[in-house]
Scaffold this motif. Structure first.
Motif, short mmCIF file in Angstrom:
data_model
loop_
_atom_site.label_atom_id
_atom_site.label_comp_id
_atom_site.label_asym_id
_atom_site.label_seq_id
_atom_site.Cartn_x
_atom_site.Cartn_y
_atom_site.Cartn_z
N HIS A 102 85.19 -23.97 -0.64
CA HIS A 102 84.79 -24.15 -2.05
C HIS A 102 83.37 -24.34 -2.01
CE1 HIS A 102 84.66 -27.79 -5.18
NE2 HIS A 102 84.38 -26.76 -5.66
N GLU B 61 85.52 -13.78 2.18
CA GLU B 61 86.87 -14.40 2.39
C GLU B 61 87.75 -14.44 1.17
OE1 GLU B 61 86.42 -17.95 4.59
OE2 GLU B 61 88.55 -18.67 4.31
N THR C 94 90.34 -27.11 -6.31
CA THR C 94 91.29 -28.23 -5.44
C THR C 94 92.83 -27.95 -5.59
OG1 THR C 94 91.00 -29.48 -7.73
CG2 THR C 94 89.48 -30.04 -5.86
N ASP C 95 93.04 -26.89 -6.11
CA ASP C 95 94.72 -26.47 -6.26
C ASP C 95 95.03 -25.92 -4.94
OD1 ASP C 95 94.48 -27.11 -9.00
OD2 ASP C 95 95.31 -25.37 -9.45
N ILE C 96 96.56 -26.14 -4.70
CA ILE C 96 96.79 -25.36 -3.50
C ILE C 96 97.82 -24.26 -3.99
CG2 ILE C 96 98.28 -25.97 -1.52
CD1 ILE C 96 97.45 -29.03 -1.63
N PRO C 97 97.60 -23.06 -3.77
CA PRO C 97 96.23 -22.66 -2.85
C PRO C 97 95.46 -22.62 -4.03
CG PRO C 97 98.03 -20.91 -3.57
CD PRO C 97 98.41 -21.97 -3.72
N PRO C 98 94.22 -22.64 -3.45
CA PRO C 98 92.90 -22.77 -4.47
C PRO C 98 92.70 -21.32 -5.07
CG PRO C 98 92.14 -23.02 -2.31
CD PRO C 98 93.88 -23.03 -2.22
N ALA C 99 92.02 -21.32 -6.22
CA ALA C 99 91.57 -20.08 -6.79
C ALA C 99 90.12 -20.21 -7.06
CB ALA C 99 92.35 -19.80 -8.19
#
Lengths: 287, 277
Positions: B246, B33, B48-53
Motif C-alpha cells: 500500500h 508488483e 484495505t480490501d482482500i485482495p487489495p486493488a
C-alpha cells in the motif's frame, strides 16, 4: 478626462466588439480584485473576534488548541532551513554569476536542475523527505527532517533571487575592484556581495514566507505533534500544519478562523516586507 | 574558494538526482508488483480490501478534471486581468492593484483550503445541491489559486512584445482593444501558453487546498458536482497508516505525479524560452 471618455464612448458605438472586449477586460480585473478583497476580508472579519488569550496559552491542550507551540516550531523551521539554504543559495549564485565561464555546459545543467526543483510540488518534496531523511537517514518524524526537506525546497528560490541581485551590480564595480588590485574572492566578498545584500535579503524574506506557508512537505517529515519540541529530533507541527489539522478535524471552527488570521497576517507581512525591499533595490538601481 | 562555490552550485544537481533516485527506487518495484497497466489503468482503489486493488485511474482522472476546470476558470479570468494590467490600467491604479495580486500569490495553500471549506463548500451545497465538496468546488478554488501565476507570466509576455505591433495596428485604424487583442496578444502567444502550462503544473501539484474541498472519494468521477480524489491528496490521506505494498503504491503515485510535473516543466521552459528570447 470627461471629454476623453465621451470621445471614447463615441468610438465604441461604432465598434461594438471593441466595447465588448473593453468590458471583458474590466470585468476580469474586477473579479480578480473582488476575490482577493472578499477572501482576505472574510477571514479577517470572521477570525479577529476569536483571537483570545487562550489561543496563546503556553501549554497545548485539545481544548484550547493553543497555537503558541506551533509558532515556536515554525520559528525553528525557518531558522534551521535558512541556515542551510541561504549560504548554499548564495554560494551557488556566486559561482553561476561570478565564476562560471561563458558556455560552461555545467552551468546549463545547474540552471535546468534548479528550475526543475522550483517546479516540483511540495507533496513530492514531502515524499522524498519521508523516504530519505525520515527513513533512510533514520531521523524519524522530526524538526530536523522537516528542516532539511524545506531547505531543499527554498534552495532554488534563494539561488534565483541572489543571482538576480548579483547581476544587478554594475560591471564597473568589478572592474574598479580588479583595477585596484583586488583578487576575485576579495572583489566578490567585499565589493559585490555588500551591494547585492538588499536583493538577497528580499529573497530571504520571500523564502521565510514560503516556509511559514508550507504544509504538504512537512506533514510526513516534521510530523504533526502539537506540543513544544524537546529538541530538534522530536516531531513538531508548524503553524500551517496546525491550521490544516484544525480545518481537517472541524471541531474548533472559531479557533481555526483565528489561526487562519494569525497565519495570513504573518505571511502577508513577510511578503510585504520582501516587496518593499525589492522595490527599494530597483529604485537604487535606477539612480 | 572557487571550489567551495562550485560544490555549493552542484547541490541542486545532487538534489534532483537524489529525489529521482529515492522516488523511483521506492515506487517502481511496487508498480511492477501490482503491474504497470493494472496500476495506471485500474479502476478501483481499495488498498484495505482482500485482495487489495491498487488502480490509480480514479485519482489520475480526478487530478485531470480538477486541473482542467481550474485552468478554464483561471485562464479566462487571468488572461483578461493580465491584459488589463499590461495595457488598460492607469499607472496610479496599477501601483495598488499589483500588490493585491501579490497578496493572492502569498496566501498559504492551507488558508485557501480553509476559505474553500467554510465559504465555497457551503455555497456549492446550497446552490447546486450534493455535499458541496466536489470537482467544481476544487476547480473554482484552484482557479483562483493559479490566477497570480498566470497573470504574472502573461503580463510579462505582453510587455515583452515590441511596441511596433501595437502602433502598427493603431495606425491601420484598429481600436485600442483590437490592437491589443489581435496584434499584440498573438505575438505574445508563446508567453500565454507558458503561463497556462505553469498554471497546469501548479494546479496538478496542489495538495492542501484540494484535500479540504474536493471530497476525496477514490472512485471514477462521473459528474461535476461529485467528489473526487487527486493524486496529491491520495498520498497525504493514506500515507499516515499505509504499510508494505500500500505504501509502495502511494510512493508510486508520487512517481506518476513527478513524471507529470517533469513533462509540464519541460513544456513550460520550452515556451518560456520562445516567449522571452
Amino acid at each position: 478626462m470627461n471629454m476623453n471618455f465621451r470621445l471614447k464612448f463615441k468610438s465604441y458605438r461604432k465598434h461594438p466588439f471593441s466595447l465588448f472586449l473593453f468590458l471583458l477586460v474590466y470585468a476580469a480585473a474586477f473579479v480578480t480584485l473582488a476575490t482577493i478583497v472578499f477572501m482576505v476580508g472574510y477571514i479577517f472579519i470572521k477570525g479577529i473576534p476569536h483571537i483570545t488569550p487562550s489561543l496563546f496559552a503556553t501549554k497545548y491542550t485539545s481544548e484550547n488548541v493553543s497555537l503558541l507551540p506551533s509558532v515556536f516550531n515554525t520559528l525553528i523551521m525557518v531558522f534551521g532551513a535558512l541556515l542551510i539554504a541561504v549560504p548554499l543559495g548564495i554560494f551557488s549564485a556566486v559561482y553561476l554569476v561570478e565564476y562560471a565561464r561563458r558556455g560552461n555546459r555545467l552551468v546549463g545543467i545547474i540552471r535546468l536542475t534548479s528550475e526543475t526543483l522550483s517546479g516540483i510540488p511540495s507533496i513530492v518534496y514531502g515524499l522524498f523527505g519521508m523516504l530519505f531523511f525520515v527513513t533512510a537517514l533514520h531521523l524519524g518524524y522530526s524538526l530536523l527532517a522537516g528542516i532539511f526537506t524545506i531547505a531543499l525546497m527554498i534552495l532554488p528560490l534563494m539561488m534565483r533571487t541572489t543571482e538576480e541581485a548579483l547581476k544587478m551590480v554594475p560591471d564597473t564595480y568589478r572592474e574598479g575592484s580588479f583595477g585596484l588590485g583586488a583578487g576575485k574572492l576579495r572583489t566578490v566578498v567585499s565589493v559585490i556581495l555588500p551591494v547585492a545584500i538588499p536583493g538577497i535579503l528580499a529573497g530571504v524574506i520571500l523564502s521565510i514566507g514560503r516556509i511559514v506557508g508550507e504544509t504538504a512537505a512537512l506533514i510526513y517529515t516534521a510530523g504533526t505533534v502539537a506540543d513544544f519540541p524537546k529538541d530538534i529530533f522530536s516531531s513538531g507541527r508548524t503553524l500551517s500544519v496546525h491550521m490544516y489539522a484544525l480545518s481537517k478535524e472541524g471541531l474548533h471552527t472559531d479557533q481555526a478562523y483565528a489561526t487562519a488570521v494569525v497565519l495570513l497576517f504573518l505571511v502577508l507581512m513577510i511578503n510585504a516586507a520582501s516587496n518593499a525591499l525589492a522595490k527599494k533595490v530597483r529604485k537604487n538601481d535606477g539612480k | 574558494m572557487e571550489i567551495v562555490f562550485f560544490i555549493a552550485a552542484l547541490t541542486s544537481v545532487f538534489a534532483v538526482i537524489l529525489i529521482c533516485l529515492f522516488l523511483f527506487v521506492n515506487g517502481i518495484p511496487a508498480m511492477a508488483e501490482i503491474g504497470v497497466f493494472k496500476f495506471l489503468l485500474g479502476k478501483t482503489w481499495a488498498p484495505t480490501d482482500i485482495p487489495p486493488a491498487f488502480g490509480i485511474l480514479p485519482m489520475i482522472l480526478g487530478s485531470l478534471y480538477i486541473t482542467a476546470g481550474a485552468i478554464l476558470i483561471g485562464v479566462s479570468v487571468g488572461l483578461f486581468t493580465a491584459v488589463f494590467l499590461a495595457r488598460f490600467c492607469p499607472r496610479k491604479i496599477y501601483q495598488w492593484f499589483k500588490p493585491f495580486i501579490e497578496v493572492l500569490a502569498g496566501v498559504p495553500s492551507v488558508v485557501y483550503g480553509f476559505f474553500g471549506l467554510v465559504v465555497l463548500v457551503p455555497f456549492v451545497r446550497n446552490v447546486f445541491g450534493g455535499s458541496g465538496s466536489s470537482i467544481f468546488t476544487a476547480s473554482l478554488l484552484l482557479g483562483v489559486m493559479i490566477l497570480p501565476t498566470i497573470i504574472g507570466v502573461v503580463e510579462a509576455s505582453i510587455r515583452a512584445v515590441p511596441p511596433q505591433y501595437y502602433e502598427g495596428a493603431l495606425a491601420l485604424g484598429a481600436t485600442h482593444e483590437r490592437s491589443v487583442f489581435f496584434a499584440e496578444l498573438p505575438a505574445a502567444s508563446s508567453g500565454v501558453v507558458a503561463g497556462v502550462v505553469l498554471g497546469i503544473g501548479r494546479a496538478i501539484g496542489e495538495t492542501m487546498a484540494v484535500i479540504l474541498v474536493a471530497g476525496n472519494q477514490a472512485r471514477i468521477p462521473t459528474g461535476l458536482f461529485q467528489g473526487a480524489r487527486t493524486l496529491t491528496s491520495g498520498i497525504v490521506l493514506e500515507m499516515g497508516y499505509a504499510a508494505e505494498l500500500h505504501r509502495g503504491a502511494l510512493i508510486a503515485t508520487g512517481v506518476v505525479l513527478f513524471v507529470f510535473i517533469l513533462m509540464i516543466n519541460f513544456t513550460f521552459s520550452y515556451f518560456k524560452r520562445r516567449a522571452f528570447s
